[in-house]
Motif scaffolding. Structure first.
Motif, short mmCIF file in Angstrom:
data_model
loop_
_atom_site.label_atom_id
_atom_site.label_comp_id
_atom_site.label_asym_id
_atom_site.label_seq_id
_atom_site.Cartn_x
_atom_site.Cartn_y
_atom_site.Cartn_z
N GLU A 248 0.84 -1.20 0.00
CA GLU A 248 0.00 0.00 0.00
C GLU A 248 0.88 1.26 0.00
O GLU A 248 0.55 2.25 -0.66
N ALA A 249 1.99 1.19 0.73
CA ALA A 249 2.91 2.33 0.74
C ALA A 249 3.52 2.55 -0.63
O ALA A 249 3.71 3.70 -1.07
N HIS A 283 -6.13 2.02 6.52
CA HIS A 283 -7.06 3.16 6.48
C HIS A 283 -6.38 4.43 7.00
O HIS A 283 -6.46 5.50 6.37
N ALA A 284 -5.69 4.31 8.12
CA ALA A 284 -5.02 5.48 8.70
C ALA A 284 -3.94 6.01 7.76
O ALA A 284 -3.78 7.23 7.59
N MET A 285 -3.19 5.11 7.13
CA MET A 285 -2.13 5.52 6.20
C MET A 285 -2.70 6.33 5.03
O MET A 285 -2.16 7.38 4.67
N LEU A 291 -5.98 11.37 1.36
CA LEU A 291 -6.94 10.77 0.43
C LEU A 291 -8.30 10.60 1.11
O LEU A 291 -8.39 10.35 2.31
N ARG A 292 -9.34 10.75 0.32
CA ARG A 292 -10.69 10.50 0.81
C ARG A 292 -10.96 8.99 0.67
O ARG A 292 -10.85 8.45 -0.43
N LEU A 312 -11.95 1.08 0.50
CA LEU A 312 -11.13 0.14 1.26
C LEU A 312 -11.96 -1.10 1.57
O LEU A 312 -12.97 -1.03 2.28
N GLY A 313 -11.54 -2.23 1.04
CA GLY A 313 -12.25 -3.49 1.25
C GLY A 313 -11.89 -4.10 2.58
O GLY A 313 -10.99 -4.96 2.64
N ASP A 314 -12.58 -3.71 3.64
CA ASP A 314 -12.24 -4.21 4.98
C ASP A 314 -13.24 -5.29 5.41
O ASP A 314 -13.85 -5.21 6.46
N SER A 315 -13.38 -6.30 4.59
CA SER A 315 -14.25 -7.42 4.92
C SER A 315 -13.55 -8.72 4.53
O SER A 315 -12.61 -8.71 3.73
#
Length: 434
Positions: A248-249, A283-285, A291-292, A312-315
């Motif tokens: 992600e970074a 998410h925090a990053m 970014l929205r 963000l697919g957090d599932s």
């Protein structure tokens, strides 16, 4: 006496306090790791001790989420080949156990994989005395294998794969690993290359049956859900699928560096981290970078918002929906030296993938996918973002790639049925010998 195995066993015994501490830490983010911890050490509840299934269990071990999904395909075929079978399912991770619980039927049982100490595995084998044991993909544990051999439990390795790095590591300790691989009852490899590497360690490879994951049939309800998400965006959707730490970074550097900001802004980005414990950190990053972001957990049954830069697919368990929503994707685990995640599931959903340089976990599938136009190889994240965004805006090229992905997935099916028939033959032979 095998002194290498004795030394390994001593280390496994000494590491038990560290494992307990690790489980407590993991449970803070994933409560499933706090569940039934004594099972990890071969200690079972009165409910399990009262199960009358000795000599009947078809034991399948799938360590994590990906292996459990592959095991689901095999288990479905096993129930056909062995009517009335009783499934004993073991897992090593919380996500694998949660997914595996969906596969149970009345009379089945699920427990944790025993820690590979002599006492734990012996208690496990003595308690359940399975008719056959099926290890998925790479899960060859020395004490577990030798305990099954001693108890005359036929233990097989299904959907087997072995990359060059793991082969080299095993060959550095031949006195430990060669007897273990030789002690397996049968091995069915994914590819001929895997078979050759496994044979070099003495494994009894009986056949090359292909990859079970090609037999996946995407859930139609999740596909419809993904199509609805796609309709909510006026832009093409690019997924960063099953991303691992550091990736992600890398992606963010391309955005924040504005090298592709104008082009990337013409796409709707969907980032799905591989591990649930990283959802909040990712998410925090992204938010700290300005970014929205909108999280899947906030959408409910409604559509995702169209006025944000990143979904963000957090599932967990919704990858078919994410792939159905996406036009094209970047393969997680391939932009860091981690071997790459499963591109076959993406292909089955008609989502072509851009691969980084590290795909040794799916080497043959990755090579073939690139050869037929179902996937595309790049050297780094910079090239990956550039190519993915270009293809996402090329309607004709994208249509060809999507069709190639579907054809690639469909043309390699059949491993689940063939593997199930081979396992059933071993069970039936064992029953006739009794």
């Amino acid at each position: 006496m095998n002194w290498s195995l004795a030394a390994y066993s001593a280390l496994a015994w000494a590491a038990q306090p560290m494992l307990k501490r690790k489980l407590r830490r993991r449970a803070q983010a994933e409560p499933g790791y706090a569940q039934a911890v004594p099972e990890r050490f071969g200690c079972y509840s009165p409910k399990d001790l009262g199960c009358d299934g000795k000599g009947q269990w078809v034991w399948v071990h799938a360590v994590s989420l990906g292996e459990t999904r592959a095991a689901a395909l095999l288990i479905k075929e096993l129930r056909i080949a062995l009517p009335g079978m009783r499934l004993l399912l073991t897992n090593g991770t919380a996500t694998g156990r949660a997914e595996g619980s969906k596969l149970l039927q009345p009379g089945d049982l699920q427990v944790w994989q025993p820690w590979d100490s002599r006492k734990a595995v012996r208690r496990f084998v003595r308690q359940f005395q399975p008719a056959v044991g099926v290890l998925m993909e790479t899960e060859v544990w020395p004490n577990l294998v030798m305990a099954c051999r001693q108890a005359k439990v036929p233990l097989v390795l299904a959907n087997a794969r072995l990359n060059t790095k793991s082969q080299t590591g095993a060959q550095r300790w031949p006195s430990l690993f060669l007897p273990v691989y030789r002690a397996l009852h049968a091995v069915w490899a994914q590819t001929e290359e895997d078979a050759q590497r496994l044979r070099s360690l003495g494994a009894p490879v009986q056949a090359v049956l292909g990859n079970l994951k090609f037999d996946v049939q995407p859930d139609s309800a999740l596909g419809a859900q993904g199509a609805a998400w796609r309709a909510a965006s006026s832009k093409p959707i690019v997924i960063v699928a099953s991303s691992r730490e550091g990736e992600e970074a890398q992606w963010l550097a391309q955005w924040v560096g504005r090298k592709f900001h104008g082009v990337a802004g013409q796409c709707q980005w969907l980032i799905v981290p591989r591990h649930p414990q990283r959802f909040d950190a990712v998410h925090a990053m992204l938010e700290q970078a300005g970014l929205r972001v909108s999280r899947r957990s906030q959408w409910g049954d409604g559509p995702p918002p169209a006025d944000v830069e990143v979904w963000l697919g957090d599932s967990v368990g919704e990858m078919p929906a994410y792939y159905a929503a996406a036009d094209i994707g970047l393969l997680g685990g391939s932009f860091e030296p981690l071997g790459g995640q499963n591109l076959i599931e993406a292909a089955a959903c008609g989502c072509p993938m851009v691969l980084g340089p590290h795909t040794f976990n799916f080497a043959q599938a990755s090579q073939t996918a690139c050869e037929v136009g179902a996937a595309f190889r790049v050297l780094d994240m910079e090239q990956g973002v550039q190519l993915a965004t270009a293809l996402a805006r090329d309607a004709e090229g994208l249509a060809r790639a999507r069709q190639a992905a579907l054809a690639f997935a469909q043309s390699h099916r059949g491993a689940a049925q063939a593997t199930a028939k081979a396992i059933a033959a071993i069970v039936q032979q064992a029953q006739s010998d009794r």
